[in-house]
Write an enzyme that holds these catalytic residues in place. Structure first.
Site, PDB file in Angstrom:
ATOM      1  N   ASP A 277       0.855  -1.178   0.000  1.00 34.40           N
ATOM      2  CA  ASP A 277       0.000   0.000   0.000  1.00 34.40           C
ATOM      3  C   ASP A 277       0.897   1.235   0.000  1.00 34.40           C
ATOM      4  O   ASP A 277       2.107   1.146   0.205  1.00 34.40           O
ATOM      5  CB  ASP A 277      -0.986  -0.013   1.166  1.00 34.40           C
ATOM      6  CG  ASP A 277      -0.322   0.057   2.532  1.00 34.40           C
ATOM      7  OD1 ASP A 277       0.867   0.420   2.601  1.00 34.40           O
ATOM      8  OD2 ASP A 277      -0.994  -0.253   3.522  1.00 34.40           O
ATOM      9  N   SER A 278       0.322   2.391  -0.247  1.00 31.05           N
ATOM     10  CA  SER A 278       1.130   3.594  -0.473  1.00 31.05           C
ATOM     11  C   SER A 278       1.621   4.241   0.814  1.00 31.05           C
ATOM     12  O   SER A 278       2.430   5.163   0.762  1.00 31.05           O
ATOM     13  CB  SER A 278       0.307   4.627  -1.246  1.00 31.05           C
ATOM     14  OG  SER A 278      -0.743   5.124  -0.432  1.00 31.05           O
ATOM     15  N   GLY A 279       1.104   3.780   1.954  1.00 33.94           N
ATOM     16  CA  GLY A 279       1.420   4.441   3.211  1.00 33.94           C
ATOM     17  C   GLY A 279       0.480   5.586   3.520  1.00 33.94           C
ATOM     18  O   GLY A 279       0.576   6.205   4.587  1.00 33.94           O
ATOM     19  N   GLY A 280      -0.435   5.875   2.592  1.00 33.03           N
ATOM     20  CA  GLY A 280      -1.346   6.996   2.783  1.00 33.03           C
ATOM     21  C   GLY A 280      -2.191   6.873   4.036  1.00 33.03           C
ATOM     22  O   GLY A 280      -2.339   7.833   4.790  1.00 33.03           O
ATOM     23  N   TYR A 281      -2.736   5.692   4.272  1.00 35.47           N
ATOM     24  CA  TYR A 281      -3.592   5.506   5.443  1.00 35.47           C
ATOM     25  C   TYR A 281      -2.802   5.747   6.725  1.00 35.47           C
ATOM     26  O   TYR A 281      -3.285   6.400   7.658  1.00 35.47           O
ATOM     27  CB  TYR A 281      -4.183   4.099   5.445  1.00 35.47           C
ATOM     28  CG  TYR A 281      -5.084   3.823   6.627  1.00 35.47           C
ATOM     29  CD1 TYR A 281      -6.415   4.229   6.622  1.00 35.47           C
ATOM     30  CD2 TYR A 281      -4.599   3.175   7.759  1.00 35.47           C
ATOM     31  CE1 TYR A 281      -7.242   3.986   7.710  1.00 35.47           C
ATOM     32  CE2 TYR A 281      -5.411   2.929   8.852  1.00 35.47           C
ATOM     33  CZ  TYR A 281      -6.732   3.337   8.818  1.00 35.47           C
ATOM     34  OH  TYR A 281      -7.532   3.095   9.906  1.00 35.47           O
TER      35      TYR A 281
ATOM     36  N   ASP B 161      -2.998   8.508  -2.042  1.00 36.68           N
ATOM     37  CA  ASP B 161      -4.314   9.133  -1.982  1.00 36.68           C
ATOM     38  C   ASP B 161      -4.560   9.678  -0.587  1.00 36.68           C
ATOM     39  O   ASP B 161      -3.857   9.333   0.355  1.00 36.68           O
ATOM     40  CB  ASP B 161      -5.407   8.117  -2.339  1.00 36.68           C
ATOM     41  CG  ASP B 161      -5.458   6.959  -1.348  1.00 36.68           C
ATOM     42  OD1 ASP B 161      -4.419   6.632  -0.747  1.00 36.68           O
ATOM     43  OD2 ASP B 161      -6.534   6.371  -1.164  1.00 36.68           O
TER      44      ASP B 161
ATOM     45  N   ASP C  53      -7.439  -7.565   2.074  1.00 36.95           N
ATOM     46  CA  ASP C  53      -6.428  -7.648   3.122  1.00 36.95           C
ATOM     47  C   ASP C  53      -7.026  -7.099   4.395  1.00 36.95           C
ATOM     48  O   ASP C  53      -7.964  -6.298   4.360  1.00 36.95           O
ATOM     49  CB  ASP C  53      -5.168  -6.846   2.756  1.00 36.95           C
ATOM     50  CG  ASP C  53      -5.354  -5.360   3.041  1.00 36.95           C
ATOM     51  OD1 ASP C  53      -4.891  -4.881   4.098  1.00 36.95           O
ATOM     52  OD2 ASP C  53      -5.995  -4.673   2.216  1.00 36.95           O
TER      53      ASP C  53
END
Length: 379
Positions: free
Chosen positions: A95-99, A149, A274
């Site tokens: 994942d992008s790390g955004g969360y 995002d 996931d």
């Protein structure tokens, strides 16, 4: 080196459920699929061999934010990427790390450029921009990487969700530009998935689906769900997104959820999942089984010497008794955490395998209804 390919093999006639096959340079993935979460290049309490032999994982997930923080990009690049660093030869998604960045609400600042935040480790300041997030994921080297995002809270008002989506779309353009002007460092294909956002607002979700679809990526993700909205609203928005995303691309629902959540979302057309729930709940004495939910802390299991779950296709769930696992958990033995985590992950992978079989056999709808009730029963 070839881009990800998705083959739709079966479609359920009474729901939107589908069975397919994803092909990556690190192997094939049969869908629907659940991905164990290996946040820092490790699924908590499990070895990679246990992931393969006991859990039967086909793909795992890593987290860009945490891997960037530790072990750091220098180590990962010197190792030849995350696959080699952790000796995992099957596919990986990051994942992008955004969360994670946006969850640091007290220590981050959002701008057009990106997000400035403070490390949860030492308080140092960092910037995640769309370009930097792509660069980081190039170094990590996952087969599937995610666009950067903004993930708004589940209860976000329309005005905030609209502004957030517009920023996410501008960042998405920059992510794809950076992705197309760079190459994988390790000689195999990487695939960038955009993420649908828009909160619980139908109009915004449709706009997002249209914009995401226009990128013609090899797969698409649905984000911003299971972040505080009611479960029925989650299903409603998930179904709406599936209806407005391409049929011939895999759909990945991020961070969801319970076994019955997964069944319901498979029926809506989701292919990939996931969630940290199986390992987190396992470490806290909650076991998901084919007969229902077990709180292994309860005294009723003290002299129950039957296997944890006889119906699972792994030696751990068949080998150890409920009484023994309860003893380990009560004694705070590491082995107890390991057994519980393996069991729960094996159960989640069992769910998606069985769902695939039922889709292929044309029995998914009736099977889903029965299992959703059975699995929620508390023993």
């Amino acid at each position: 080196m070839a881009d990800l390919q998705f083959t739709l093999q079966h479609a359920d006639t009474s729901t939107k459920a589908r069975a397919g096959k994803i092909r990556t340079d690190h192997g094939e993935i049969l869908t629907p699929i659940f991905m164990p979460v290996g946040t820092v290049g490790s699924v908590k309490a499990l070895t990679q061999q246990q992931l393969k032999d006991d859990v039967h994982a086909q793909i795992i997930l890593g987290n860009t934010y945490h891997l960037y923080m530790r072990p750091g990009l220098d180590v990962l690049e010197a190792a030849g990427g995350l696959h080699k660093f952790m000796n995992w030869e099957k596919p990986i998604l990051t994942d992008s790390g955004g969360y994670q960045v946006f969850s640091l609400s007290g220590t981050r600042k959002i701008s057009e450029e990106g997000v400035v935040f403070q490390s949860h480790i030492d308080g140092s300041k960092h910037l995640f921009s769309p370009e930097k997030v792509i660069d980081i994921q190039r170094i990590i080297g996952a087969d599937i990487i995610m666009a950067f995002d903004e993930c708004p809270p589940g209860a976000s008002e329309y005005s905030y969700a609209k502004k957030s989506l517009e920023l996410t779309n501008r960042w998405l353009d920059r992510c794809f530009q950076r992705f197309h002007e760079t190459e994988n460092k390790y000689g195999y294909s990487q695939n960038l998935f955009p993420i649908v956002q828009g909160g619980v607002h139908h109009e915004l979700r449709k706009i997002s689906c249209e914009y995401v679809s226009s990128k013609e990526a090899t797969g698409n993700a649905i984000g911003g769900l299971s972040v505080g909205e009611p479960t029925e609203k989650m299903y409603e928005i998930c179904g709406l997104c599936c209806e407005n995303l391409p049929v011939n691309k895999p759909r990945y629902l991020m961070g969801v959820g319970t076994p019955w959540n997964i069944l319901e979302c498979i029926s809506l057309g989701v292919d990939m999942f996931d969630c940290v729930m199986p390992t987190r709940n396992g470490r806290n004495a909650m076991l998901f089984t084919n007969r229902g939910i077990i709180n292994i802390d309860n005294k009723k299991w003290e002299k129950d010497f039957s296997p944890i779950d006889e119906e699972l296709e792994n030696e751990v769930s068949n080998y150890y008794s409920k009484a023994y696992l309860r003893h380990l958990i009560k004694s705070k033995e590491i082995l107890g955490l390991q057994i519980a985590s393996i069991h729960n992950l094996a159960f989640y992978l069992h769910i998606v395998r069985q769902a695939r079989v039922q889709i292929q056999n044309g029995n998914f709808a009736s099977w889903k209804k029965e299992m959703a009730v059975q699995w929620q029963h508390r023993l």
